[in-house]
Scaffold this active site. Structure first.
Site, PDB file in Angstrom:
ATOM      1  N   TRP A 221      26.574  14.984  74.318  1.00  0.00           N
ATOM      2  CA  TRP A 221      25.428  14.291  73.716  1.00  0.00           C
ATOM      3  C   TRP A 221      24.773  15.154  72.652  1.00  0.00           C
ATOM      4  CZ3 TRP A 221      20.214  15.303  73.267  1.00  0.00           C
ATOM      5  CH2 TRP A 221      19.384  14.228  72.914  1.00  0.00           C
ATOM      6  N   ALA A 240      26.451   8.425  76.030  1.00  0.00           N
ATOM      7  CA  ALA A 240      25.571   8.805  77.145  1.00  0.00           C
ATOM      8  C   ALA A 240      24.086   8.617  76.819  1.00  0.00           C
ATOM      9  CB  ALA A 240      25.827  10.255  77.539  1.00  0.00           C
ATOM     10  N   ASP A 241      23.782   8.226  75.582  1.00  0.00           N
ATOM     11  CA  ASP A 241      22.382   8.095  75.171  1.00  0.00           C
ATOM     12  C   ASP A 241      21.737   6.863  75.806  1.00  0.00           C
ATOM     13  OD1 ASP A 241      20.377   9.157  72.908  1.00  0.00           O
ATOM     14  OD2 ASP A 241      20.259   6.979  72.992  1.00  0.00           O
ATOM     15  N   ILE A 242      20.641   7.079  76.525  1.00  0.00           N
ATOM     16  CA  ILE A 242      19.972   5.982  77.231  1.00  0.00           C
ATOM     17  C   ILE A 242      19.396   4.969  76.248  1.00  0.00           C
ATOM     18  CG2 ILE A 242      18.033   5.423  78.757  1.00  0.00           C
ATOM     19  CD1 ILE A 242      18.488   8.123  80.125  1.00  0.00           C
ATOM     20  N   TRP A 282      19.164   2.081  67.605  1.00  0.00           N
ATOM     21  CA  TRP A 282      17.928   2.786  67.963  1.00  0.00           C
ATOM     22  C   TRP A 282      16.729   2.125  67.288  1.00  0.00           C
ATOM     23  CZ3 TRP A 282      21.035   7.769  66.947  1.00  0.00           C
ATOM     24  CH2 TRP A 282      21.496   8.294  68.155  1.00  0.00           C
TER      25      TRP A 282
END
Length: 286
Positions: A221, A240-242, A282
């Site tokens: 990450w 893996a970024d929430i 994002w």
């Protein structure tokens, strides 16, 4: 003091770029006047470049006021703001994908880089496993405590200075002991010349990843975010970024966050611009 006006091909949504930069309290952004003050370090010299948007979405133009080397500063700003990237080509690529609505909503948003590669890597470490609000707060405490302020603009501390800090000093800022050790360790490598950020600009993603992943505290990450926001690499998707997981859940109306396997499948049509898919996803939840 010198001034210069730069024009680039559109689209380029400087207002949305400033809006994202303003999320970080360390950035000197004025949304009303469409300006941002950029810290530019050249060796031991620290200069400030003020970038003001004077154009439009389709006819972007920027007025720059700065001191120091004009050539060097313009080169740094061009890299940070990605003025050489054809955003229309990227936008057109996503028109035939599931992300078309998001790319239409955030049309012309550039992938603006962090202002300093060393600071970018430290920020990636600090932000690990923290919610965004506290991550920014913790980074701000660190820079205010050990960085340098000039005319209201903050510069990250140098590797030499960070390498001399103790875990106890970080603990006073509410760092975990382990995270403090990671930051100090990276600073020591940079101070010793074992982390050469300048040479990374000419290295392949895999070569940089193989080098960074060996450093204590650096995982996939962190590497992917560093490649994206320090070096501007266009094809990174930190699975893996929430935040990305939540954005995909929202965009596709899922009952739960997508699995890694599902994300791997979803991202295939977005290559070779996965970094822009990440950025726009994002943006869709920020």
């Amino acid at each position: 003091m010198w001034q210069e006006t730069i024009s680039i091909p559109g689209p380029y949504n400087f207002d949305l770029a400033l809006d994202r930069l303003s999320l970080d309290p360390l950035h000197a952004v004025d949304l009303d006047s469409r300006t941002v003050k950029v810290p530019v370090a050249n060796g031991s010299e620290r200069q400030i470049a003020t970038v003001k948007g004077t154009g439009s979405l389709e006819i972007p133009q920027f007025h720059i006021t700065a001191e120091g080397s004009k050539e060097q500063t313009l080169s740094v700003l061009k890299e940070i703001f990605r003025w050489d990237v054809e955003l229309r080509k990227i936008h057109d690529h996503f028109q035939s994908t599931d992300l078309k609505p998001i790319f239409d909503a955030h049309y012309g948003t550039p992938l603006v880089l962090d202002f300093d590669p060393f600071g970018s890597l430290l920020k990636c470490i600090i932000h690990q496993q923290l919610n965004l609000s506290f991550a920014y707060t913790l980074t701000q405490r660190f820079v205010h405590a050990y960085g340098i302020e000039k005319d209201g603009v903050w510069f990250y501390p140098t590797p030499d200075k960070v390498a001399r800090l103790t875990v106890e000093e970080f603990r006073k800022l509410q760092f975990s002991g382990r995270k403090a050790e990671y930051v100090i360790g990276i600073a020591e490598l940079a101070a010793e010349g074992k982390l050469d950020f300048a040479s990374m600009r000419n290295q392949a993603d895999a070569e940089i990843e193989n080098s960074l992943i060996k450093i204590r505290g650096v995982g996939p990450w962190t590497v992917q975010n560093f490649l994206m926001f320090a070096l501007g690499r266009p094809n990174l998707f930190p699975i893996a970024d929430i935040g990305l997981q939540n954005a995909l859940k929202k965009h596709y109306g899922l009952d739960q966050k997508p699995t890694i396997a599902e994300m791997e499948q979803l991202k295939e049509p977005w290559e070779p611009y996965l970094s822009y898919a990440s950025l726009y996803l994002w943006r869709s939840i920020e």
